[in-house]
Design a protein around this motif. Structure first.
Motif, PDB file in Angstrom:
ATOM      1  N   GLN A 213      -1.829  -1.000   1.206  1.00 39.15           N
ATOM      2  CA  GLN A 213      -3.326  -0.348   2.274  1.00 39.15           C
ATOM      3  C   GLN A 213      -3.602   1.006   2.035  1.00 39.15           C
ATOM      4  OE1 GLN A 213      -4.421  -3.103   4.109  1.00 39.15           O
ATOM      5  NE2 GLN A 213      -2.665  -4.293   3.548  1.00 39.15           N
ATOM      6  N   GLY A 214      -4.468   1.487   2.546  1.00 40.38           N
ATOM      7  CA  GLY A 214      -4.896   2.873   2.608  1.00 40.38           C
ATOM      8  C   GLY A 214      -5.436   3.407   1.222  1.00 40.38           C
ATOM      9  N   TRP A 215      -5.367   4.815   1.150  1.00 42.84           N
ATOM     10  CA  TRP A 215      -5.827   5.540   0.036  1.00 42.84           C
ATOM     11  C   TRP A 215      -4.690   5.564  -1.048  1.00 42.84           C
ATOM     12  CZ3 TRP A 215      -8.717  10.118   2.805  1.00 42.84           C
ATOM     13  CH2 TRP A 215      -9.752   9.751   3.136  1.00 42.84           C
ATOM     14  N   ILE A 216      -4.913   5.225  -2.361  1.00 37.47           N
ATOM     15  CA  ILE A 216      -4.263   5.412  -3.570  1.00 37.47           C
ATOM     16  C   ILE A 216      -4.840   6.448  -4.454  1.00 37.47           C
ATOM     17  CG2 ILE A 216      -3.253   4.087  -5.545  1.00 37.47           C
ATOM     18  CD1 ILE A 216      -2.608   2.555  -2.800  1.00 37.47           C
ATOM     19  N   PHE A 217      -3.730   7.390  -4.562  1.00 41.39           N
ATOM     20  CA  PHE A 217      -3.913   8.516  -5.548  1.00 41.39           C
ATOM     21  C   PHE A 217      -3.117   8.221  -6.797  1.00 41.39           C
ATOM     22  CE2 PHE A 217      -4.590   9.957  -1.265  1.00 41.39           C
ATOM     23  CZ  PHE A 217      -6.094  10.650  -1.446  1.00 41.39           C
ATOM     24  N   GLY A 218      -3.601   8.519  -7.911  1.00 37.95           N
ATOM     25  CA  GLY A 218      -2.688   8.534  -9.308  1.00 37.95           C
ATOM     26  C   GLY A 218      -3.467   8.799 -10.479  1.00 37.95           C
ATOM     27  N   SER A 219      -2.823   8.686 -11.354  1.00 36.67           N
ATOM     28  CA  SER A 219      -3.361   8.807 -12.814  1.00 36.67           C
ATOM     29  C   SER A 219      -2.727   8.091 -13.662  1.00 36.67           C
ATOM     30  CB  SER A 219      -3.816  10.283 -13.085  1.00 36.67           C
ATOM     31  OG  SER A 219      -2.493  11.054 -13.442  1.00 36.67           O
ATOM     32  N   GLU A 220      -2.920   7.868 -14.985  1.00 38.88           N
ATOM     33  CA  GLU A 220      -2.450   7.241 -15.951  1.00 38.88           C
ATOM     34  C   GLU A 220      -1.006   7.750 -16.286  1.00 38.88           C
ATOM     35  OE1 GLU A 220      -3.077   5.222 -20.561  1.00 38.88           O
ATOM     36  OE2 GLU A 220      -4.705   6.329 -19.305  1.00 38.88           O
ATOM     37  N   LYS A 221      -0.757   9.081 -16.357  1.00 34.81           N
ATOM     38  CA  LYS A 221       0.361   9.667 -16.915  1.00 34.81           C
ATOM     39  C   LYS A 221       1.377  10.155 -15.908  1.00 34.81           C
ATOM     40  CE  LYS A 221      -1.966  10.766 -21.230  1.00 34.81           C
ATOM     41  NZ  LYS A 221      -2.053  11.780 -22.383  1.00 34.81           N
ATOM     42  N   GLN A 222       0.919   9.876 -14.548  1.00 37.92           N
ATOM     43  CA  GLN A 222       1.677  10.387 -13.443  1.00 37.92           C
ATOM     44  C   GLN A 222       2.908   9.531 -13.310  1.00 37.92           C
ATOM     45  OE1 GLN A 222      -0.703  11.003 -10.127  1.00 37.92           O
ATOM     46  NE2 GLN A 222      -0.691  13.079 -10.228  1.00 37.92           N
ATOM     47  N   LYS A 223       4.228  10.105 -13.068  1.00 36.81           N
ATOM     48  CA  LYS A 223       5.261   9.368 -12.809  1.00 36.81           C
ATOM     49  C   LYS A 223       5.125   8.593 -11.566  1.00 36.81           C
ATOM     50  CE  LYS A 223      10.521   9.423 -12.923  1.00 36.81           C
ATOM     51  NZ  LYS A 223      11.418  10.508 -13.165  1.00 36.81           N
TER      52      LYS A 223
ATOM     53  N   VAL B 208      -2.937  -5.272 -10.570  1.00 35.65           N
ATOM     54  CA  VAL B 208      -3.699  -5.703  -9.519  1.00 35.65           C
ATOM     55  C   VAL B 208      -3.394  -5.198  -8.266  1.00 35.65           C
ATOM     56  CG1 VAL B 208      -4.972  -7.836  -8.553  1.00 35.65           C
ATOM     57  CG2 VAL B 208      -4.070  -7.907 -10.824  1.00 35.65           C
ATOM     58  N   PHE B 209      -4.349  -4.393  -7.514  1.00 35.98           N
ATOM     59  CA  PHE B 209      -4.140  -3.887  -6.187  1.00 35.98           C
ATOM     60  C   PHE B 209      -4.828  -5.114  -5.321  1.00 35.98           C
ATOM     61  CE2 PHE B 209      -3.032  -0.258  -8.322  1.00 35.98           C
ATOM     62  CZ  PHE B 209      -2.111   0.514  -7.143  1.00 35.98           C
ATOM     63  N   THR B 210      -3.981  -5.739  -4.445  1.00 32.28           N
ATOM     64  CA  THR B 210      -4.357  -6.472  -3.292  1.00 32.28           C
ATOM     65  C   THR B 210      -4.457  -5.753  -2.033  1.00 32.28           C
ATOM     66  OG1 THR B 210      -2.373  -7.778  -3.126  1.00 32.28           O
ATOM     67  CG2 THR B 210      -3.835  -8.489  -4.689  1.00 32.28           C
ATOM     68  N   GLY B 211      -5.033  -6.436  -0.934  1.00 36.43           N
ATOM     69  CA  GLY B 211      -5.206  -5.790   0.457  1.00 36.43           C
ATOM     70  C   GLY B 211      -6.208  -4.749   0.383  1.00 36.43           C
ATOM     71  N   HIS B 212      -6.202  -4.093   1.480  1.00 37.73           N
ATOM     72  CA  HIS B 212      -7.235  -3.149   1.723  1.00 37.73           C
ATOM     73  C   HIS B 212      -7.017  -1.766   1.245  1.00 37.73           C
ATOM     74  CE1 HIS B 212      -9.183  -6.484   4.145  1.00 37.73           C
ATOM     75  NE2 HIS B 212      -8.070  -6.638   4.756  1.00 37.73           N
ATOM     76  N   SER B 213      -6.928  -1.686  -0.090  1.00 43.52           N
ATOM     77  CA  SER B 213      -6.505  -0.454  -0.459  1.00 43.52           C
ATOM     78  C   SER B 213      -7.763   0.228  -1.144  1.00 43.52           C
ATOM     79  CB  SER B 213      -5.297  -0.289  -1.368  1.00 43.52           C
ATOM     80  OG  SER B 213      -5.581  -1.381  -2.363  1.00 43.52           O
ATOM     81  N   HIS B 214      -7.796   1.709  -1.411  1.00 41.51           N
ATOM     82  CA  HIS B 214      -9.020   2.044  -1.973  1.00 41.51           C
ATOM     83  C   HIS B 214      -8.638   3.265  -2.989  1.00 41.51           C
ATOM     84  CE1 HIS B 214     -11.906   0.141   0.948  1.00 41.51           C
ATOM     85  NE2 HIS B 214     -10.823   0.429   1.684  1.00 41.51           N
ATOM     86  N   PHE B 215      -9.115   3.283  -4.038  1.00 49.47           N
ATOM     87  CA  PHE B 215      -8.778   4.188  -5.092  1.00 49.47           C
ATOM     88  C   PHE B 215      -9.049   5.562  -4.859  1.00 49.47           C
ATOM     89  CE2 PHE B 215      -8.136   0.383  -8.117  1.00 49.47           C
ATOM     90  CZ  PHE B 215      -7.131   0.123  -7.572  1.00 49.47           C
ATOM     91  N   LYS B 216      -8.713   6.811  -4.688  1.00 50.34           N
ATOM     92  CA  LYS B 216      -9.350   7.955  -4.406  1.00 50.34           C
ATOM     93  C   LYS B 216      -9.359   8.917  -5.673  1.00 50.34           C
ATOM     94  CE  LYS B 216     -10.865   8.693  -0.969  1.00 50.34           C
ATOM     95  NZ  LYS B 216     -11.815   8.342  -0.429  1.00 50.34           N
ATOM     96  N   THR B 217      -8.816   8.452  -6.797  1.00 49.31           N
ATOM     97  CA  THR B 217      -8.854   9.062  -7.934  1.00 49.31           C
ATOM     98  C   THR B 217      -9.246   8.163  -8.936  1.00 49.31           C
ATOM     99  OG1 THR B 217      -6.439   8.623  -8.268  1.00 49.31           O
ATOM    100  CG2 THR B 217      -6.965  10.715  -7.440  1.00 49.31           C
ATOM    101  N   GLU B 218      -9.718   8.579 -10.081  1.00 50.36           N
ATOM    102  CA  GLU B 218     -10.397   7.669 -11.116  1.00 50.36           C
ATOM    103  C   GLU B 218      -9.157   7.059 -11.921  1.00 50.36           C
ATOM    104  OE1 GLU B 218     -13.080   7.943 -15.250  1.00 50.36           O
ATOM    105  OE2 GLU B 218     -12.633   9.709 -14.162  1.00 50.36           O
TER     106      GLU B 218
END
Length: 318
Positions: A93-103, A146-156
């Motif tokens: 759930q909630g906002w998801i922050f991340g990028s391809e190369k972040q650990k 695959v992200f299921t649930g009510h989550s939203h990407f806040k970064t590209e």
């Protein structure tokens, strides 16, 4: 009078049992195990409903044993004439922050933030396991998160990180035929032979295997090292490849990358390591993404949450 009292007591006991049942049910629904199962179940339904079974063959809950005796568990594998698709499910759930190369990626629900492993890196290990066990060419293995649930990407996010049923569209976007029907049948048979039997005993053994790996003692840091050096053990860096960077391509074709990869997130060197002024314990280096997804580094007491001392990272003195 006694009859009325007994009736009142019966009603009270009924409400107590009902409240206990609701609390137990809420605890089960909030448990990570149920959330994981529910997310995998939804993805399984989407794959079965939207993919043509004549061309796409789905296998779920695949546990493989590696050459070193360890096990790895893959949520879904789709075998098709267009390659093998390896799916990792995250029910969040909630906002998801991340990028391809972040650990580490970050889940934010109001002011509460939780760090979790980059699912692209996690799925890359699954791909390497499939390549090791089945000897599938890496260029024909495709990672899908695959992200299921009510989550939203806040970064590209990369194209292979999908939301809900978009995972089906991503799989169908690969239209180049790389295997014949006979070869697809051979890969299906090989996967069926190599996977461990999907039973509760297999799942429990895998969980114990993972716990044993995480419970293994970490190497001691020699005296005289800074607090930042205690955060992670040194990792050998693989030799560079002339054709590409030493970092793996997690969403594109990984054909030119076959050796283990080095840490993907370069961490800045410790600048002002010291002891905690409140309790005297070591300070450890940590980071959190800001609203734009950029990493903000700080020092925190190693005894957190028992000691809540934190200090922003100081600028380097020139």
């Amino acid at each position: 009078m006694a009859t009325v009292l007994q009736q009142v007591q019966g009603v009270l006991w009924m409400w107590v049992v009902l409240a206990a049942g609701v609390a137990l049910l809420a605890g089960v629904l909030r448990s990570p195990r149920f959330k994981g199962w529910w997310g995998e179940r939804k993805v399984q339904q989407w794959l079965a409903r939207d993919l043509n079974p004549l061309h796409y063959h789905c296998v779920h809950n695949v546990t493989l044993r590696l050459a070193d005796g360890k096990t790895t568990q893959i949520d879904h594998v789709v075998v098709s004439p267009y390659g093998l698709f390896v799916l990792e499910t995250k029910h969040m759930q909630g906002w998801i922050f991340g990028s391809e190369k972040q650990k580490k990626w970050t889940q934010s629900i109001y002011r509460h933030r939780t760090a979790f492993q980059n699912p692209l890196h996690q799925n890359w290990l699954h791909i390497m396991a499939l390549q090791q066990v089945l000897q599938v060419p890496l260029q024909h293995l495709h990672s899908v998160v695959v992200f299921t649930g009510h989550s939203h990407f806040k970064t590209e996010m990369p194209a292979c990180v999908t939301q809900g049923r978009d995972c089906v569209a991503f799989i169908q976007s690969h239209t180049e035929v790389v295997w014949t029907e006979q070869e697809v049948a051979q890969w299906r048979q090989a996967l069926s032979q190599k996977r461990l039997q999907a039973t509760r005993a297999t799942h429990r053994a895998h969980v114990e295997n993972v716990r044993a790996r995480h419970a293994a003692p970490r190497p001691k840091v020699p005296s005289g090292k800074t607090a930042g050096a205690a955060v992670s053990a040194p990792v050998p860096v693989a030799a560079p490849i002339a054709l590409r960077s030493t970092e793996p391509e997690l969403c594109t074709e990984p054909v030119l990358r076959t050796e283990p990869f080095a840490p993907l997130v370069p961490q800045p060197a410790p600048l002002h390591a010291a002891d905690c002024p409140q309790c005297g314990s070591n300070l450890v280096h940590r980071s959190l993404p800001d609203a734009e997804g950029a990493s903000r580094y700080f020092w925190r007491c190693a005894r957190f949450p028992h000691c809540r001392f934190m200090r922003a990272e100081l600028p380097e003195v020139v």
